[in-house]
Write a protein that holds these residues in place. Sequence first.
Motif, PDB file in Angstrom:
ATOM      1  N   LYS A 149     -18.266   9.375   6.031  1.00 25.64           N
ATOM      2  CA  LYS A 149     -17.623   8.984   4.783  1.00 25.64           C
ATOM      3  C   LYS A 149     -18.309   7.739   4.216  1.00 25.64           C
ATOM      4  O   LYS A 149     -18.581   7.657   3.023  1.00 25.64           O
ATOM      5  CB  LYS A 149     -16.146   8.683   5.071  1.00 25.64           C
ATOM      6  CG  LYS A 149     -15.253   8.642   3.869  1.00 25.64           C
ATOM      7  CD  LYS A 149     -13.830   8.461   4.339  1.00 25.64           C
ATOM      8  CE  LYS A 149     -12.910   8.108   3.210  1.00 25.64           C
ATOM      9  NZ  LYS A 149     -11.546   7.926   3.706  1.00 25.64           N
ATOM     10  N   LEU A 175     -18.541  13.619  -1.677  1.00 30.06           N
ATOM     11  CA  LEU A 175     -17.189  13.894  -1.176  1.00 30.06           C
ATOM     12  C   LEU A 175     -16.156  13.971  -2.289  1.00 30.06           C
ATOM     13  O   LEU A 175     -14.975  14.188  -2.040  1.00 30.06           O
ATOM     14  CB  LEU A 175     -16.779  12.818  -0.163  1.00 30.06           C
ATOM     15  CG  LEU A 175     -17.582  12.859   1.141  1.00 30.06           C
ATOM     16  CD1 LEU A 175     -17.346  11.605   1.967  1.00 30.06           C
ATOM     17  CD2 LEU A 175     -17.238  14.105   1.929  1.00 30.06           C
ATOM     18  N   VAL A 181     -17.950  19.280  -2.233  1.00 32.09           N
ATOM     19  CA  VAL A 181     -17.359  18.667  -1.039  1.00 32.09           C
ATOM     20  C   VAL A 181     -17.302  19.608   0.162  1.00 32.09           C
ATOM     21  O   VAL A 181     -17.590  19.210   1.293  1.00 32.09           O
ATOM     22  CB  VAL A 181     -15.975  18.063  -1.371  1.00 32.09           C
ATOM     23  CG1 VAL A 181     -15.012  19.124  -1.866  1.00 32.09           C
ATOM     24  CG2 VAL A 181     -15.396  17.359  -0.161  1.00 32.09           C
ATOM     25  N   THR A 260     -12.476  12.725   6.570  1.00 33.10           N
ATOM     26  CA  THR A 260     -13.614  12.575   5.667  1.00 33.10           C
ATOM     27  C   THR A 260     -13.225  12.784   4.214  1.00 33.10           C
ATOM     28  O   THR A 260     -13.753  12.140   3.316  1.00 33.10           O
ATOM     29  CB  THR A 260     -14.728  13.575   6.023  1.00 33.10           C
ATOM     30  OG1 THR A 260     -14.860  13.627   7.431  1.00 33.10           O
ATOM     31  CG2 THR A 260     -16.048  13.161   5.418  1.00 33.10           C
ATOM     32  N   SER A 261     -12.302  13.707   3.985  1.00 31.57           N
ATOM     33  CA  SER A 261     -11.995  14.097   2.615  1.00 31.57           C
ATOM     34  C   SER A 261     -10.695  13.456   2.162  1.00 31.57           C
ATOM     35  O   SER A 261      -9.671  13.595   2.830  1.00 31.57           O
ATOM     36  CB  SER A 261     -11.881  15.624   2.567  1.00 31.57           C
ATOM     37  OG  SER A 261     -11.603  16.037   1.275  1.00 31.57           O
ATOM     38  N   SER A 271     -11.175  21.023  -0.511  1.00 30.99           N
ATOM     39  CA  SER A 271     -11.673  20.765   0.842  1.00 30.99           C
ATOM     40  C   SER A 271     -10.665  21.070   1.939  1.00 30.99           C
ATOM     41  O   SER A 271     -11.009  21.050   3.102  1.00 30.99           O
ATOM     42  CB  SER A 271     -12.097  19.297   0.962  1.00 30.99           C
ATOM     43  OG  SER A 271     -10.979  18.472   0.730  1.00 30.99           O
TER      44      SER A 271
END
Lengths: 327, 277
Positions: A149, A175, A181, A260-261, A271
């Motif tokens: 990230k 992202l 993404v 991460t998302s 995502s």
Amino acid sequence: MTSTQHLAGGATASPARPVYRGSGRAAETRRKWYEIIGLTTPAIAVYVMFVLVPMGFAVYYSLYRWRGVGPPTQFVGFDNYVLAFQDPIFIDALRNNAIIVVGSLLVQGPIALGVALLLNRRFRGRTVFRLLVFVPYVLAEVTVGIMWKLILTDGGTVDALLKSLGLGSLTQAWLADLDVVIWTLLFVLTWKYVGFAIILLLAGLSNVPAELTEAAAIDGAGWWQVQRHITLPLLGPTIRIWMFLSIIGSLQVFDVIWVTSVPAVRSLGASGTMATYMVDNGFFARLWGYGNAVAVILFVISFVAALLFQRFLLRRDIEGAITRRVG
Amino acid sequence: MTERRPFSWGSPLTYSLAFAVAAISIAPVVYVIVGGFRTTPQIVADPAGLPDPWVWDNYARVLTQSDFWGQAFNSAVIALGTTIAVVALGVSAAYVLARYTFRGREALYTFFTLGLLFPAGAAILPLYLMLRDLNLTNSYYAVILPQVAFSLPLTIVILRPFLSAIPRELEDAAAIDGTGKLGFLWRITLPLSKPALVTVGVLAFVASWNAFLLPLLVLSDASLHTLPLGVQNFSSQYTSDTAGILAFTSLAMLPALVFFTFAEKQIVGGLQGAVKG
């Protein structure tokens, strides 16, 4: 395996079997059963209580509209399931899972095979390279998520590297762009898990007898021919076991996606996976009945995928473990 | 290892490929560790640069001012508890499945192996509800017990063939000396199967150390948080402190890296055992 396998039919099979001290046949049998029950009960109890019972409850809760306070009372039948399949965000989650399942197989498989063949060659320093390649696999999913990230953030390291290579036009909102993404996440997942495939394949390669490859080499086969005609066919079972584990893992994937998302991107369906959708709606939005319905869907999909895979591809490889009939 | 020929220097192509693969694997990790020695303004100005000058402040800050040590302690207690319980319960059950002859033995084995098909992720919501109703949330048990339950199937699948392979003659000799099956388990089987026990122990330990979803749901009390939760919270709490996040992340992955370097053989060996079935 072999030493006990043939005894499976009956307790009297071994003629040389000594009689335990101070006991008749009946006492011995009773004692045997006490031991069997005593040794297996803790494992059975924990397993039933924390693996099987919760799945049963998931089915029960999924039939109710329930906010998690008091016992569920508002029975709605299969409404929660219907609702899930009508929610475009859940359909997006299914699509994302499908991308991850197929993408992981198609991308990780060839890479892992290539690297495993490379690291299976004999050369000085091989051990160190093997160790380094496995590093991503032992890192916690959360660590990996946060790491990437930061690296992929807007104007971050990846963008800076691309610019310094004169590829500035390739920079993306890795992202945040809703169309990009999922592919970024697929990349991160590949980086994290390809090491696992490599470990498995190296393990499989170490079971390929050196005599075979050496004999072929003496007969004039080149390195590539040896791999193509001897090593790869013998790796079949290992590859299939890896595929099985990869598919099951991809269907349940949660940690890396979650970390991460960002939630905003997830909530738009770009995502999220079934698992993140389940936790978002069930746990955090407190739609417990609905969340449990998603859990059951996730479970059924994984279960059916596992059974189909075993039925058609895995049968020979883990014969006796999962596929064996009772008896 | 069954190497008969000495290792030789590989071709330049082999090495360049191997270096490339290794670089891709560890470059991000190195970036995070080195980034922890920079300041946030340095990182913003030049994301791909090296520390100039090197600063120790981020690491010092994380080690002295954050909850790092408490979280590392929680992670260690939970991982050790899980490992001990998995090995104890797993070896008892696998021993019965390997060395006792009784009706329903294969059915019991199939019953356990079915657990391989139950994704832990799918059971997480009802698991949380059950732990809540049992008043077990916000305790170490809330993480340990489910982790043990979900690790048992693989543990039993790995251990059973290993325990079966111990020669029957040993058991008969022990019986003649007056040692029953339990004594044989304790005095002969356990010492003999140490490598397999270490393998399943290492796998359970690493899985527990890295676990995120289960602790996320069942440990809302911050004083019980494990390292993965700590890293995640730190990174969302101090979003602008990039250097601090990098330092915290490096410190959190350090134990796993050190542990892995020592236990690599066991991890690989365990997976090898799993491949052979």
